[in-house]
Write a protein that holds these residues in place. Sequence first.
Motif, PDB file in Angstrom:
ATOM      1  N   ILE A   1       1.310  -0.977  -0.572  1.00  0.00           N
ATOM      2  CA  ILE A   1      -0.414   0.078  -0.766  1.00  0.00           C
ATOM      3  C   ILE A   1       0.977   1.331  -0.058  1.00  0.00           C
ATOM      4  N   ASN A   2       0.549   1.910  -1.058  1.00  0.00           N
ATOM      5  CA  ASN A   2       1.475   3.543  -1.618  1.00  0.00           C
ATOM      6  C   ASN A   2       0.573   4.554  -1.358  1.00  0.00           C
ATOM      7  N   SER A   3       1.272   5.757  -0.364  1.00  0.00           N
ATOM      8  CA  SER A   3       0.727   7.030  -0.641  1.00  0.00           C
ATOM      9  C   SER A   3       1.393   7.817  -0.056  1.00  0.00           C
ATOM     10  N   GLY A   4       2.393   9.080  -1.698  1.00  0.00           N
ATOM     11  CA  GLY A   4       2.913   9.665  -0.955  1.00  0.00           C
ATOM     12  C   GLY A   4       4.674   8.395  -1.084  1.00  0.00           C
ATOM     13  N   MET A   5       5.491   9.179  -0.094  1.00  0.00           N
ATOM     14  CA  MET A   5       7.012   8.521  -0.218  1.00  0.00           C
ATOM     15  C   MET A   5       6.484   7.019   1.298  1.00  0.00           C
ATOM     16  N   ASP A   6       5.636   6.976   1.434  1.00  0.00           N
ATOM     17  CA  ASP A   6       4.738   6.410   2.682  1.00  0.00           C
ATOM     18  C   ASP A   6       4.545   4.701   1.882  1.00  0.00           C
ATOM     19  N   SER A   7       4.901   3.553   2.537  1.00  0.00           N
ATOM     20  CA  SER A   7       4.724   2.091   2.300  1.00  0.00           C
ATOM     21  C   SER A   7       3.948   1.094   3.978  1.00  0.00           C
ATOM     22  N   LEU A   8       3.552   0.216   3.471  1.00  0.00           N
ATOM     23  CA  LEU A   8       2.920  -0.255   3.762  1.00  0.00           C
ATOM     24  C   LEU A   8       2.698  -1.871   3.123  1.00  0.00           C
ATOM     25  N   CYS A   9       3.102  -2.922   3.428  1.00  0.00           N
ATOM     26  CA  CYS A   9       2.863  -3.987   3.300  1.00  0.00           C
ATOM     27  C   CYS A   9       2.159  -5.203   4.393  1.00  0.00           C
ATOM     28  N   TYR A  10       0.581  -5.194   3.292  1.00  0.00           N
ATOM     29  CA  TYR A  10       0.005  -5.849   4.625  1.00  0.00           C
ATOM     30  C   TYR A  10       0.871  -7.466   4.251  1.00  0.00           C
ATOM     31  N   ILE A  11       0.874  -8.084   5.257  1.00  0.00           N
ATOM     32  CA  ILE A  11       1.444  -9.199   4.472  1.00  0.00           C
ATOM     33  C   ILE A  11       0.399 -10.730   5.349  1.00  0.00           C
ATOM     34  N   GLY A  12      -0.987 -10.879   5.580  1.00  0.00           N
ATOM     35  CA  GLY A  12      -1.794 -11.362   5.647  1.00  0.00           C
ATOM     36  C   GLY A  12      -0.966 -12.396   6.239  1.00  0.00           C
ATOM     37  N   ASP A  13      -1.138 -13.451   5.740  1.00  0.00           N
ATOM     38  CA  ASP A  13      -0.503 -15.220   6.908  1.00  0.00           C
ATOM     39  C   ASP A  13       1.087 -15.317   5.863  1.00  0.00           C
ATOM     40  N   LEU A  14       1.597 -14.670   5.390  1.00  0.00           N
ATOM     41  CA  LEU A  14       2.772 -15.248   4.976  1.00  0.00           C
ATOM     42  C   LEU A  14       3.980 -15.079   6.147  1.00  0.00           C
ATOM     43  N   ALA A  15       3.706 -15.265   7.695  1.00  0.00           N
ATOM     44  CA  ALA A  15       4.258 -15.538   8.687  1.00  0.00           C
ATOM     45  C   ALA A  15       3.087 -15.711   9.741  1.00  0.00           C
TER      46      ALA A  15
ATOM     47  N   MET B   1      12.987  -8.518   0.712  1.00  0.00           N
ATOM     48  CA  MET B   1      12.444  -7.431   0.188  1.00  0.00           C
ATOM     49  C   MET B   1      11.676  -6.200   1.042  1.00  0.00           C
ATOM     50  N   LEU B   2      11.772  -6.672   2.192  1.00  0.00           N
ATOM     51  CA  LEU B   2      10.857  -6.339   3.061  1.00  0.00           C
ATOM     52  C   LEU B   2      11.814  -5.290   4.316  1.00  0.00           C
ATOM     53  N   ALA B   3      12.386  -6.614   4.487  1.00  0.00           N
ATOM     54  CA  ALA B   3      13.994  -6.125   5.288  1.00  0.00           C
ATOM     55  C   ALA B   3      14.545  -4.712   4.289  1.00  0.00           C
ATOM     56  N   GLU B   4      15.592  -5.410   3.527  1.00  0.00           N
ATOM     57  CA  GLU B   4      16.116  -4.853   2.223  1.00  0.00           C
ATOM     58  C   GLU B   4      15.870  -3.470   2.563  1.00  0.00           C
ATOM     59  N   GLY B   5      14.462  -3.240   2.104  1.00  0.00           N
ATOM     60  CA  GLY B   5      13.429  -2.091   2.101  1.00  0.00           C
ATOM     61  C   GLY B   5      13.252  -1.100   3.540  1.00  0.00           C
ATOM     62  N   ARG B   6      13.523  -1.625   4.195  1.00  0.00           N
ATOM     63  CA  ARG B   6      13.157  -0.879   5.517  1.00  0.00           C
ATOM     64  C   ARG B   6      11.488  -0.753   5.763  1.00  0.00           C
ATOM     65  N   THR B   7      11.142  -0.912   5.268  1.00  0.00           N
ATOM     66  CA  THR B   7       9.185  -1.914   4.618  1.00  0.00           C
ATOM     67  C   THR B   7       8.284  -1.965   5.831  1.00  0.00           C
ATOM     68  N   ARG B   8       7.906  -0.759   6.404  1.00  0.00           N
ATOM     69  CA  ARG B   8       6.872  -1.052   7.171  1.00  0.00           C
ATOM     70  C   ARG B   8       6.048  -2.692   6.819  1.00  0.00           C
ATOM     71  N   LEU B   9       5.717  -3.442   8.192  1.00  0.00           N
ATOM     72  CA  LEU B   9       4.599  -4.357   7.908  1.00  0.00           C
ATOM     73  C   LEU B   9       3.602  -4.288   8.483  1.00  0.00           C
ATOM     74  N   LEU B  10       2.709  -5.071   8.360  1.00  0.00           N
ATOM     75  CA  LEU B  10       1.169  -5.247   9.531  1.00  0.00           C
ATOM     76  C   LEU B  10       1.272  -6.533   9.358  1.00  0.00           C
ATOM     77  N   ALA B  11       1.247  -7.591  10.001  1.00  0.00           N
ATOM     78  CA  ALA B  11       1.111  -9.036  10.217  1.00  0.00           C
ATOM     79  C   ALA B  11      -0.778  -9.189  10.669  1.00  0.00           C
ATOM     80  N   TYR B  12      -1.385 -10.288   9.775  1.00  0.00           N
ATOM     81  CA  TYR B  12      -2.736 -10.713  10.530  1.00  0.00           C
ATOM     82  C   TYR B  12      -2.481 -11.597  11.836  1.00  0.00           C
ATOM     83  N   HIS B  13      -1.186 -12.102  12.308  1.00  0.00           N
ATOM     84  CA  HIS B  13      -1.691 -12.896  13.108  1.00  0.00           C
ATOM     85  C   HIS B  13      -0.105 -11.704  14.880  1.00  0.00           C
TER      86      HIS B  13
END
Length: 331
Positions: free
Chosen positions: A241-255, A288-300
């Motif tokens: 999810i991207n807005s302007g220069m900010d991002s969040l990755c909603y990772i569901g059940d990736l972990a 990818m998230l670690a290298e990009g220092r991207t915020r994530l949201l984990a469902y669980h």
Amino acid sequence: MARYDAVSRRNLLIGASAVGTMGALGSLSPAFATAPKLGTQVAPFYRFKIGDFEATIVTDGPLPLGDPHKNFNGLSAAEMDKQLTDNFLPLSNAVLQQNALVVNTGDKLIVFDTGMGSLTLFGPTTGRLMSSLKLAGIDPKDVDAVVMTHAHIDHCGGCMADDGSRHFPNAEYFITQADYDFWTDETKVPSEFKVFLDTARKNLQPNKDRMHFIKDGEEILPGVHAILAPGHTVGHTVFMINSGMDSLCYIGDLAHHPVLLLEKPLTEFMYDTDAKQSAKSRVRVLNMLAEGRTRLLAYHFAWPGIGHVAKQGDGFRYYPEEMTLIPLSPT
């Protein structure tokens, strides 16, 4: 100095004696104002910003998974116990949270995943999504889009009410065709997962005429890009999810677990359709998230499930983000 110390000690003893006497007398008198125990908790939502988007995390309630030794595979009992103990987590019950994301882009109101609905397969603490939305001031009638990471019971289970009505009557629905086709087909779903089949049919099939089938890399809604991450299910998808220069990755059940599936990310989870493929997807996306220092949201992950991951040894470490408890600017 010696005289000063003696006087100080004497005064201290006199003071302590007086306090003790008052305490003893006080115990003979009734309490003037005994406060009642409240038993309440904070409201089950949390707001933050993604650029110009307003994001709200709402809960469908805790999901007690049970004995982690039966649910996570590939670690010895001793290794699992050490990971859990080192992180102050219980050895007997892995309690997952259900952190559903709502994003208001200004033009669209989007709900990501819908919880368990009325199912009580994991006990009575689930099924709180609709009440959480209400407490967060979000009217389900205003929801434009329901986006599902996959078709498991705790992600698609809240689309439909038990009376056959839609919880989100004005929404379009988004999921991969691979997941839709798999979890509504009794020839593909193992017999021990019949409740998954029944739940997918109940919640997905009535919305097929409103369904958009997601493709990898597609911008499914303004600012929302799909990234296929299969393995947990055949069509499991995460969303950037991207807005302007900010991002969040909603990772569901990736972990599912912030320790057992991150420290050793090739560890397998019993509800994965293809555990080996799921582990590969997990490593790829987390890298990818670690290298990009991207915020994530984990469902669980533990409430509210938002933070960052960083490389640590052969795996990753999760760093929860500090919650902001001041009102957000509406702009």
